[in-house]
Design a protein around this motif. Structure first.
Motif, PDB file in Angstrom:
ATOM      1  N   ILE A   3       2.206   9.448   5.320  1.00  0.00           N
ATOM      2  CA  ILE A   3       2.485   8.219   4.603  1.00  0.00           C
ATOM      3  C   ILE A   3       1.656   7.130   5.257  1.00  0.00           C
ATOM      4  O   ILE A   3       1.694   6.961   6.480  1.00  0.00           O
ATOM      5  N   LYS A   4       0.902   6.397   4.458  1.00  0.00           N
ATOM      6  CA  LYS A   4       0.025   5.361   4.991  1.00  0.00           C
ATOM      7  C   LYS A   4       0.701   4.001   4.893  1.00  0.00           C
ATOM      8  O   LYS A   4       1.259   3.644   3.865  1.00  0.00           O
ATOM      9  N   VAL A   5       0.641   3.256   5.995  1.00  0.00           N
ATOM     10  CA  VAL A   5       1.260   1.940   6.094  1.00  0.00           C
ATOM     11  C   VAL A   5       0.224   0.969   6.636  1.00  0.00           C
ATOM     12  O   VAL A   5      -0.596   1.326   7.486  1.00  0.00           O
ATOM     13  N   ILE A   6       0.264  -0.261   6.156  1.00  0.00           N
ATOM     14  CA  ILE A   6      -0.593  -1.339   6.650  1.00  0.00           C
ATOM     15  C   ILE A   6       0.283  -2.286   7.463  1.00  0.00           C
ATOM     16  O   ILE A   6       1.364  -2.668   7.026  1.00  0.00           O
ATOM     17  N   ALA A   7      -0.172  -2.668   8.647  1.00  0.00           N
ATOM     18  CA  ALA A   7       0.484  -3.715   9.436  1.00  0.00           C
ATOM     19  C   ALA A   7      -0.548  -4.832   9.569  1.00  0.00           C
ATOM     20  O   ALA A   7      -1.540  -4.692  10.281  1.00  0.00           O
ATOM     21  N   GLN A   8      -0.332  -5.926   8.845  1.00  0.00           N
ATOM     22  CA  GLN A   8      -1.311  -7.010   8.841  1.00  0.00           C
ATOM     23  C   GLN A   8      -0.726  -8.253   9.500  1.00  0.00           C
ATOM     24  O   GLN A   8       0.418  -8.623   9.255  1.00  0.00           O
ATOM     25  N   PRO A  26       3.746  -0.697   2.634  1.00  0.00           N
ATOM     26  CA  PRO A  26       3.106   0.573   2.296  1.00  0.00           C
ATOM     27  C   PRO A  26       1.689   0.336   1.803  1.00  0.00           C
ATOM     28  O   PRO A  26       1.412  -0.683   1.170  1.00  0.00           O
ATOM     29  N   ASP A  27       0.799   1.236   2.147  1.00  0.00           N
ATOM     30  CA  ASP A  27      -0.555   1.212   1.596  1.00  0.00           C
ATOM     31  C   ASP A  27      -0.428   1.861   0.225  1.00  0.00           C
ATOM     32  O   ASP A  27      -0.283   3.070   0.110  1.00  0.00           O
ATOM     33  N   LEU A  28      -0.398   1.042  -0.806  1.00  0.00           N
ATOM     34  CA  LEU A  28      -0.102   1.533  -2.146  1.00  0.00           C
ATOM     35  C   LEU A  28      -1.227   2.405  -2.690  1.00  0.00           C
ATOM     36  O   LEU A  28      -2.394   2.054  -2.605  1.00  0.00           O
ATOM     37  N   TYR A  29      -0.821   3.513  -3.239  1.00  0.00           N
ATOM     38  CA  TYR A  29      -1.750   4.438  -3.861  1.00  0.00           C
ATOM     39  C   TYR A  29      -1.834   4.118  -5.345  1.00  0.00           C
ATOM     40  O   TYR A  29      -0.982   3.438  -5.898  1.00  0.00           O
ATOM     41  N   GLN A 124       1.023   7.019   9.245  1.00  0.00           N
ATOM     42  CA  GLN A 124      -0.231   6.485   9.774  1.00  0.00           C
ATOM     43  C   GLN A 124      -0.255   4.985   9.507  1.00  0.00           C
ATOM     44  O   GLN A 124      -0.171   4.569   8.351  1.00  0.00           O
ATOM     45  N   ILE A 125      -0.332   4.199  10.580  1.00  0.00           N
ATOM     46  CA  ILE A 125      -0.343   2.745  10.441  1.00  0.00           C
ATOM     47  C   ILE A 125      -1.746   2.240  10.752  1.00  0.00           C
ATOM     48  O   ILE A 125      -2.316   2.569  11.789  1.00  0.00           O
ATOM     49  N   THR A 126      -2.286   1.445   9.841  1.00  0.00           N
ATOM     50  CA  THR A 126      -3.562   0.766  10.071  1.00  0.00           C
ATOM     51  C   THR A 126      -3.239  -0.698  10.335  1.00  0.00           C
ATOM     52  O   THR A 126      -2.648  -1.365   9.487  1.00  0.00           O
ATOM     53  N   ASN A 164      12.514  -2.834   2.345  1.00  0.00           N
ATOM     54  CA  ASN A 164      11.091  -2.581   2.467  1.00  0.00           C
ATOM     55  C   ASN A 164      10.311  -3.878   2.408  1.00  0.00           C
ATOM     56  O   ASN A 164       9.150  -3.883   2.034  1.00  0.00           O
ATOM     57  N   GLY A 165      10.936  -4.970   2.787  1.00  0.00           N
ATOM     58  CA  GLY A 165      10.238  -6.246   2.815  1.00  0.00           C
ATOM     59  C   GLY A 165       9.819  -6.741   1.454  1.00  0.00           C
ATOM     60  O   GLY A 165       8.900  -7.525   1.335  1.00  0.00           O
ATOM     61  N   GLY A 166      10.472  -6.263   0.410  1.00  0.00           N
ATOM     62  CA  GLY A 166      10.124  -6.708  -0.929  1.00  0.00           C
ATOM     63  C   GLY A 166       8.975  -5.932  -1.538  1.00  0.00           C
ATOM     64  O   GLY A 166       8.576  -6.171  -2.658  1.00  0.00           O
ATOM     65  N   ASN A 167       8.431  -4.984  -0.787  1.00  0.00           N
ATOM     66  CA  ASN A 167       7.334  -4.191  -1.326  1.00  0.00           C
ATOM     67  C   ASN A 167       7.886  -3.094  -2.198  1.00  0.00           C
ATOM     68  O   ASN A 167       8.937  -2.534  -1.943  1.00  0.00           O
ATOM     69  N   THR A 168       7.138  -2.761  -3.228  1.00  0.00           N
ATOM     70  CA  THR A 168       7.521  -1.642  -4.070  1.00  0.00           C
ATOM     71  C   THR A 168       6.343  -0.691  -4.144  1.00  0.00           C
ATOM     72  O   THR A 168       5.240  -1.021  -3.751  1.00  0.00           O
ATOM     73  N   GLY A 169       6.619   0.468  -4.670  1.00  0.00           N
ATOM     74  CA  GLY A 169       5.543   1.431  -4.833  1.00  0.00           C
ATOM     75  C   GLY A 169       5.613   2.458  -3.737  1.00  0.00           C
ATOM     76  O   GLY A 169       6.564   2.573  -3.012  1.00  0.00           O
TER      77      GLY A 169
END
Length: 179
Positions: A3-8, A26-29, A124-126, A164-169
């Motif tokens: 599962i790909k995640v972005i930490a910005q 989440p790094d949305l696909y 995996q966090i980028t 999920n911090g308001g993120n969807t997908g």
């Protein structure tokens, strides 16, 4: 697969601790085409894509009908789904009316197998700076605890529950050929 995640890094100006923080999402696909799902299921099962689509359409009709009648409906291999509502609370019986309903929802409860699959999938966090420059990449080595909304949050009693911090997908399966 992971599962790909972005930490910005972002500037937070509200709350009791303003400043720069790394915020995960989440790094949305991209969405997978329905046709591709049937084609991949056909390959895995040996059943034609047309037959799988016809069966899926019929199952969808049955699930929709039973769920709208108030049943919790099993989704074989995935979990169960049901409809729910969110509404305002009132004190007086005379004030109860359909206008109090603020949201109609779909409630999905994953099966133990799906929860275990998620728990055992690497993360995996980028890490990115404010401008999107990659600072580092991290692959999970954690316990794999996942949020369990049916039990009030995380499966780890030491982890605060949250969303999920308001993120969807989310992610998707890209098939054996990556397409």
């Amino acid at each position: 697969m992971a599962i790909k995640v972005i930490a910005q890094r972002r500037e937070l100006k509200i709350g009791n601790k303003p400043g720069k923080r790394f915020i995960m999402r989440p790094d949305l696909y991209s969405a997978i085409a329905e046709k591709k799902v049937f084609r991949d299921a056909a390959t895995r099962s040996g059943i034609s894509a047309g037959v799988i689509k016809a069966a899926w359409d019929a199952a969808g009709d049955v699930i929709r009908t039973w769920a709208t009648e108030g049943h919790s409906v099993p989704l074989p291999g995935l979990g169960t789904m049901r409809f729910g509502v969110r509404s305002k609370a009132v004190e007086d019986l005379e004030d109860v009316k359909t206008g109090l309903i603020t949201t109609r929802r779909i409630v999905f409860t994953p099966s133990t197998d799906v929860k275990d699959e998620l728990k055992n999938t690497a993360i995996q966090i980028t890490c990115l700076d404010e401008d999107g420059k990659v600072l580092k990449r991290v692959t999970s080595g954690d316990s794999g605890d996942v949020e369990d909304p049916e039990n009030g949050g995380s499966t780890d009693p030491t982890t605060p529950s949250g969303g999920n911090g308001g993120n969807t997908g989310g992610g998707g399966y890209n098939g054996p050929n990556g397409d």
